[in-house]
Design a protein around this motif. Sequence first.
Motif, PDB file in Angstrom:
ATOM      1  N   SER A  12      10.111   5.940   3.491  1.00  0.00           N
ATOM      2  CA  SER A  12      11.195   6.728   3.056  1.00  0.00           C
ATOM      3  C   SER A  12      12.326   6.762   4.262  1.00  0.00           C
ATOM      4  CB  SER A  12      10.790   8.119   2.595  1.00  0.00           C
ATOM      5  OG  SER A  12      11.955   8.886   2.405  1.00  0.00           O
ATOM      6  N   TYR A  13      11.478   7.095   5.430  1.00  0.00           N
ATOM      7  CA  TYR A  13      12.370   6.920   6.703  1.00  0.00           C
ATOM      8  C   TYR A  13      13.207   5.705   6.818  1.00  0.00           C
ATOM      9  CZ  TYR A  13      13.509   5.736  11.545  1.00  0.00           C
ATOM     10  OH  TYR A  13      14.044   5.277  12.689  1.00  0.00           O
ATOM     11  N   LEU A  14      12.390   4.561   6.624  1.00  0.00           N
ATOM     12  CA  LEU A  14      13.049   3.169   6.929  1.00  0.00           C
ATOM     13  C   LEU A  14      14.271   3.109   5.976  1.00  0.00           C
ATOM     14  CD1 LEU A  14       9.882   1.159   7.463  1.00  0.00           C
ATOM     15  CD2 LEU A  14      11.540   1.510   9.033  1.00  0.00           C
ATOM     16  N   GLN A  15      14.088   3.376   4.732  1.00  0.00           N
ATOM     17  CA  GLN A  15      15.173   3.432   3.684  1.00  0.00           C
ATOM     18  C   GLN A  15      16.298   4.277   4.348  1.00  0.00           C
ATOM     19  OE1 GLN A  15      14.985   5.165  -0.204  1.00  0.00           O
ATOM     20  NE2 GLN A  15      15.192   2.775  -0.974  1.00  0.00           N
ATOM     21  N   SER A  33       4.491  12.469  -1.020  1.00  0.00           N
ATOM     22  CA  SER A  33       5.514  12.173   0.042  1.00  0.00           C
ATOM     23  C   SER A  33       5.019  12.907   1.348  1.00  0.00           C
ATOM     24  CB  SER A  33       6.762  12.924  -0.459  1.00  0.00           C
ATOM     25  OG  SER A  33       6.226  14.273  -0.559  1.00  0.00           O
ATOM     26  N   ASP A  34       3.974  13.401   1.333  1.00  0.00           N
ATOM     27  CA  ASP A  34       3.447  13.838   2.857  1.00  0.00           C
ATOM     28  C   ASP A  34       2.473  13.093   3.580  1.00  0.00           C
ATOM     29  OD1 ASP A  34       1.339  14.107   0.768  1.00  0.00           O
ATOM     30  OD2 ASP A  34       0.381  15.894   1.855  1.00  0.00           O
ATOM     31  N   ILE A  54       9.671   3.006  -6.872  1.00  0.00           N
ATOM     32  CA  ILE A  54       9.499   3.977  -5.809  1.00  0.00           C
ATOM     33  C   ILE A  54      10.584   4.077  -4.955  1.00  0.00           C
ATOM     34  CG2 ILE A  54       7.996   4.444  -3.812  1.00  0.00           C
ATOM     35  CD1 ILE A  54       5.703   3.125  -5.121  1.00  0.00           C
ATOM     36  N   LEU A  55      11.046   5.121  -4.439  1.00  0.00           N
ATOM     37  CA  LEU A  55      12.338   4.916  -3.771  1.00  0.00           C
ATOM     38  C   LEU A  55      13.352   4.497  -4.328  1.00  0.00           C
ATOM     39  CD1 LEU A  55      10.990   4.350  -0.143  1.00  0.00           C
ATOM     40  CD2 LEU A  55      11.713   6.520  -1.018  1.00  0.00           C
ATOM     41  N   GLY A  83       0.665  -1.212   0.000  1.00  0.00           N
ATOM     42  CA  GLY A  83      -0.056  -0.055   0.064  1.00  0.00           C
ATOM     43  C   GLY A  83       0.892   1.330   0.050  1.00  0.00           C
ATOM     44  N   ILE A  84       2.058   1.333  -0.386  1.00  0.00           N
ATOM     45  CA  ILE A  84       2.999   2.278  -0.257  1.00  0.00           C
ATOM     46  C   ILE A  84       2.438   3.372  -1.338  1.00  0.00           C
ATOM     47  CG2 ILE A  84       4.673   1.066  -2.145  1.00  0.00           C
ATOM     48  CD1 ILE A  84       6.781   2.714  -0.508  1.00  0.00           C
TER      49      ILE A  84
END
Length: 148
Positions: free
Chosen positions: A44-47, A35-36, A66-67, A28-29
């Motif tokens: 994004s934080y985890l990456q 991005s908000d 994505i990312l 469900g990304i």
Amino acid sequence: MDDIRDISDDEARVAELVRSARRVAVLGIKTEAQSDQPAFYVASYLQGAGVEVIPVPVYYPDVKTILGKQVYRRVADVPGPIDIVDVFRRGQDVTGHLEDLLAARPRAVWLQSGIRNDQVAERLVEAGILVVQDRCLMVEHRRHAGRG
């Protein structure tokens, strides 16, 4: 339900899972265009924290990455072992992903803050998969993995 595997309220087990997770599929990304929204910025934080993030969007059929990572359309199509499937779907929509989650055989399925589905959780637990419900993986990663 077998509370040994539904570890939502077991701080020590949640901490161990978060600290040991290296590969997280995000079901469900959202894309960079959203991005908000938590379904993007948690991944994004985890990456950024060094976790390998595998995008599994539900929408955006034309998106290929994505990312910077290849998109998969089903969790079961992701090659290799998955530590956590981080789920960004409404509680009632999680049922539609049950067979895919069972086929993927991740170590754990994590339903994000505000998401619960006890029936799906019970089926996953019966299959030997750890379950966390109604908690934010980013918050727990910051708390237990000492980042952010």
